[in-house]
Design a protein around this motif. Structure first.
Motif, PDB file in Angstrom:
ATOM      1  N   CYS A 177       0.867  -1.180   0.000  1.00  0.00           N
ATOM      2  CA  CYS A 177       0.000   0.000   0.000  1.00  0.00           C
ATOM      3  C   CYS A 177       0.903   1.230   0.000  1.00  0.00           C
ATOM      4  O   CYS A 177       0.894   2.027   0.931  1.00  0.00           O
ATOM      5  N   ALA A 178       1.698   1.358  -1.056  1.00  0.00           N
ATOM      6  CA  ALA A 178       2.674   2.449  -1.092  1.00  0.00           C
ATOM      7  C   ALA A 178       2.006   3.804  -1.252  1.00  0.00           C
ATOM      8  O   ALA A 178       2.481   4.803  -0.713  1.00  0.00           O
ATOM      9  N   GLN A 183      -4.326   8.046  -4.871  1.00  0.00           N
ATOM     10  CA  GLN A 183      -3.099   8.359  -5.609  1.00  0.00           C
ATOM     11  C   GLN A 183      -2.777   7.249  -6.602  1.00  0.00           C
ATOM     12  O   GLN A 183      -2.874   6.064  -6.292  1.00  0.00           O
ATOM     13  N   GLU A 184      -2.349   7.636  -7.795  1.00  0.00           N
ATOM     14  CA  GLU A 184      -1.941   6.686  -8.829  1.00  0.00           C
ATOM     15  C   GLU A 184      -0.784   7.270  -9.631  1.00  0.00           C
ATOM     16  O   GLU A 184      -0.672   8.493  -9.760  1.00  0.00           O
ATOM     17  N   ASP A 185       0.050   6.395 -10.164  1.00  0.00           N
ATOM     18  CA  ASP A 185       1.114   6.811 -11.070  1.00  0.00           C
ATOM     19  C   ASP A 185       1.475   5.608 -11.933  1.00  0.00           C
ATOM     20  O   ASP A 185       2.292   4.769 -11.526  1.00  0.00           O
ATOM     21  N   PRO A 186       0.874   5.479 -13.126  1.00  0.00           N
ATOM     22  CA  PRO A 186       1.154   4.321 -13.989  1.00  0.00           C
ATOM     23  C   PRO A 186       2.625   4.172 -14.338  1.00  0.00           C
ATOM     24  O   PRO A 186       3.086   3.069 -14.644  1.00  0.00           O
ATOM     25  N   GLY A 187       3.383   5.267 -14.282  1.00  0.00           N
ATOM     26  CA  GLY A 187       4.808   5.183 -14.580  1.00  0.00           C
ATOM     27  C   GLY A 187       5.635   4.569 -13.464  1.00  0.00           C
ATOM     28  O   GLY A 187       6.788   4.192 -13.676  1.00  0.00           O
ATOM     29  N   TRP A 188       5.067   4.491 -12.270  1.00  0.00           N
ATOM     30  CA  TRP A 188       5.750   3.893 -11.116  1.00  0.00           C
ATOM     31  C   TRP A 188       4.709   3.055 -10.367  1.00  0.00           C
ATOM     32  O   TRP A 188       4.136   3.495  -9.378  1.00  0.00           O
ATOM     33  N   PRO A 189       4.422   1.839 -10.869  1.00  0.00           N
ATOM     34  CA  PRO A 189       3.258   1.092 -10.400  1.00  0.00           C
ATOM     35  C   PRO A 189       3.338   0.688  -8.924  1.00  0.00           C
ATOM     36  O   PRO A 189       4.300   0.047  -8.489  1.00  0.00           O
ATOM     37  N   HIS A 190       2.318   1.092  -8.184  1.00  0.00           N
ATOM     38  CA  HIS A 190       2.108   0.683  -6.799  1.00  0.00           C
ATOM     39  C   HIS A 190       0.607   0.673  -6.548  1.00  0.00           C
ATOM     40  O   HIS A 190      -0.185   1.068  -7.413  1.00  0.00           O
ATOM     41  N   PHE A 213       4.263   0.550   3.159  1.00  0.00           N
ATOM     42  CA  PHE A 213       3.780   1.925   3.068  1.00  0.00           C
ATOM     43  C   PHE A 213       4.951   2.835   2.715  1.00  0.00           C
ATOM     44  O   PHE A 213       5.982   2.816   3.401  1.00  0.00           O
ATOM     45  N   ALA A 214       4.818   3.638   1.666  1.00  0.00           N
ATOM     46  CA  ALA A 214       5.914   4.510   1.249  1.00  0.00           C
ATOM     47  C   ALA A 214       6.300   5.448   2.384  1.00  0.00           C
ATOM     48  O   ALA A 214       5.473   6.182   2.917  1.00  0.00           O
ATOM     49  N   ALA A 215       7.574   5.426   2.743  1.00  0.00           N
ATOM     50  CA  ALA A 215       8.034   6.181   3.919  1.00  0.00           C
ATOM     51  C   ALA A 215       7.884   7.687   3.738  1.00  0.00           C
ATOM     52  O   ALA A 215       7.744   8.418   4.720  1.00  0.00           O
ATOM     53  N   ASP A 216       7.917   8.165   2.492  1.00  0.00           N
ATOM     54  CA  ASP A 216       7.806   9.600   2.255  1.00  0.00           C
ATOM     55  C   ASP A 216       6.360  10.068   2.180  1.00  0.00           C
ATOM     56  O   ASP A 216       6.101  11.284   2.186  1.00  0.00           O
ATOM     57  N   LEU A 217       5.416   9.139   2.115  1.00  0.00           N
ATOM     58  CA  LEU A 217       3.995   9.499   2.024  1.00  0.00           C
ATOM     59  C   LEU A 217       3.261   9.225   3.331  1.00  0.00           C
ATOM     60  O   LEU A 217       2.515  10.073   3.821  1.00  0.00           O
ATOM     61  N   TYR A 218       3.474   8.037   3.886  1.00  0.00           N
ATOM     62  CA  TYR A 218       2.884   7.695   5.184  1.00  0.00           C
ATOM     63  C   TYR A 218       3.918   8.024   6.257  1.00  0.00           C
ATOM     64  O   TYR A 218       4.650   7.149   6.732  1.00  0.00           O
ATOM     65  N   THR A 219       4.001   9.284   6.615  1.00  0.00           N
ATOM     66  CA  THR A 219       5.087   9.751   7.473  1.00  0.00           C
ATOM     67  C   THR A 219       4.821   9.545   8.959  1.00  0.00           C
ATOM     68  O   THR A 219       5.724   9.727   9.776  1.00  0.00           O
ATOM     69  N   THR A 220       3.584   9.187   9.308  1.00  0.00           N
ATOM     70  CA  THR A 220       3.244   8.888  10.700  1.00  0.00           C
ATOM     71  C   THR A 220       2.352   7.655  10.731  1.00  0.00           C
ATOM     72  O   THR A 220       1.724   7.291   9.725  1.00  0.00           O
ATOM     73  N   ILE A 221       2.271   7.030  11.890  1.00  0.00           N
ATOM     74  CA  ILE A 221       1.364   5.895  12.055  1.00  0.00           C
ATOM     75  C   ILE A 221      -0.082   6.349  11.866  1.00  0.00           C
ATOM     76  O   ILE A 221      -0.914   5.611  11.323  1.00  0.00           O
TER      77      ILE A 221
END
Length: 248
Positions: A177-178, A183-190, A213-221
Motif C-alpha cells: 500500500c505504497a 493516488q496513482e502513477d502508472p509510470g511507477w506502479p504501486h 507503506f511509502a516512507a515519504d507518504l505515510y510519514t506517521t502511524i
C-alpha cells in the motif's frame, strides 16, 4: 492443525523511518520457516528467533535495495538446517551481493546457503508455492503458499491479474500500500488502499493485510490508520505495523 505465526518485522517501503523498517515478513510453520523479502526488518529475526531448527526459505519479490539490504546481517542468524534463497530471474546476483566488499560471504557463514531461480507457476519445495509476475518497473514475483492455510504476498506492484490469481480464496492476502488514498502513477506502479481492497475482493480473499507503506507518504502511524476513514469497508483490513503478529 498446528498454528502458523506471521510476523511483520518491517512494513515500510523505500527506506526505514520512525514508522517502520523496510519490508520483511516471516511465516513460522510446523514444517519450515518462511521469510518474505529481506529489507531492514530482516535484522530483527535473530532477536525474535535466536535459533531456527527447521528448513528456512527466503523468497524475494525483487531486488530493489529496500528488499535486500537486511542481508548484511546474515552472519547474526542461526539457520541450523540451512537457508534456501529463491526469487525471480536475477536472483543469482545475490551470490555477489552477499560477499566482500559488502558483507560476510556465503561461504563464510555458519550454515549452508543455496540460491535458486524459481519459474513462474507451481513449485514443490519444503512447501507448495505458486509464483506469478506482478507489474512494476523491474521484474517482480508475487507468491502463494499452501500451508494448510493459504497465504499470498504481493508487493511492489500496480493493479494486475497476478494479485487476483495468487490471492484467490486465500486465508490471508498481504499486499503493498505504497500510495495514499486516490493516488496513482502508472509510470511507477504501486497500490493505493482502494485498489488493494478491490483486488482482494475480486480474489475473494478471506483477510487483507497492507504493508510496504511509502516512507515519504505515510510519514506517521496516524497516516496509516487514517485508511480506515475511507469508509466502513476498511474496518476489517489489517493495517500492518512493525512487530505485528498474526496467528492462523
Amino acid at each position: 492443525m498446528e498454528e502458523i505465526t506471521v510476523i511483520f518485522h518491517g512494513t515500510n517501503g523505500w527506506y526505514t523511518s520512525k514508522t517502520g523498517y523496510t519490508t520483511c515478513i516471516t511465516i513460522d510453520t510446523p514444517e519450515c520457516f518462511i521469510i518474505l523479502d529481506a529489507g531492514e526488518g530482516f535484522t530483527k529475526i535473530p532477536d525474535v528467533y535466536p535459533s531456527i531448527k527447521k528448513p528456512a526459505l527466503l523468497f524475494f519479490s525483487h531486488f530493489h535495495l529496500d528488499h535486500i539490504s537486511g542481508l548484511h546481517t546474515l552472519a547474526r542468524c542461526r539457520f541450523e538446517d540451512g537457508l534456501s534463497i529463491y526469487g525471480p530471474p536475477g536472483v543469482e546476483m545475490l551470490s555477489t551481493f552477499i560477499g566482500y566488499p559488502y558483507t560476510v560471504p556465503i561461504g563464510e557463514l555458519a550454515y549452508p546457503v543455496t540460491i535458486t531461480k524459481l519459474p513462474e507457476g507451481r513449485s514443490d519445495l519444503h512447501v507448495r508455492v505458486k509464483t506469478a509476475p506482478l507489474v512494476h518497473n523491474q521484474p517482480v514475483f508475487g507468491y502463494r503458499f499452501e500451508l494448510g492455510k493459504t497465504i499470498a504476498f504481493c508487493t511492489d506492484t500496480g493493479p494486475c491479474d497476478g494479485i487476483i490469481t495468487l490471492g484467490a480464496g486465500a486465508d490471508l492476502l498481504i499486499t503493498e500500500c505504497a500510495y495514499l488514498p486516490g493516488q496513482e502513477d502508472p509510470g511507477w506502479p504501486h497500490l493505493n488502499p482502494e485498489a488493494a481492497l478491490r483486488l482482494s475482493k475480486e480474489a475473494d480473499a478471506e483477510q487483507l493485510a497492507l504493508v510496504h507503506f511509502a516512507a515519504d507518504l505515510y510519514t506517521t502511524i496516524d497516516h496509516r490508520l487514517s485508511i480506515r476513514d475511507i469508509g466502513p469497508e476498511f474496518s476489517d483490513v489489517i493495517i500492518g505495523m512493525d512487530d505485528m503478529i498474526i496467528k492462523l
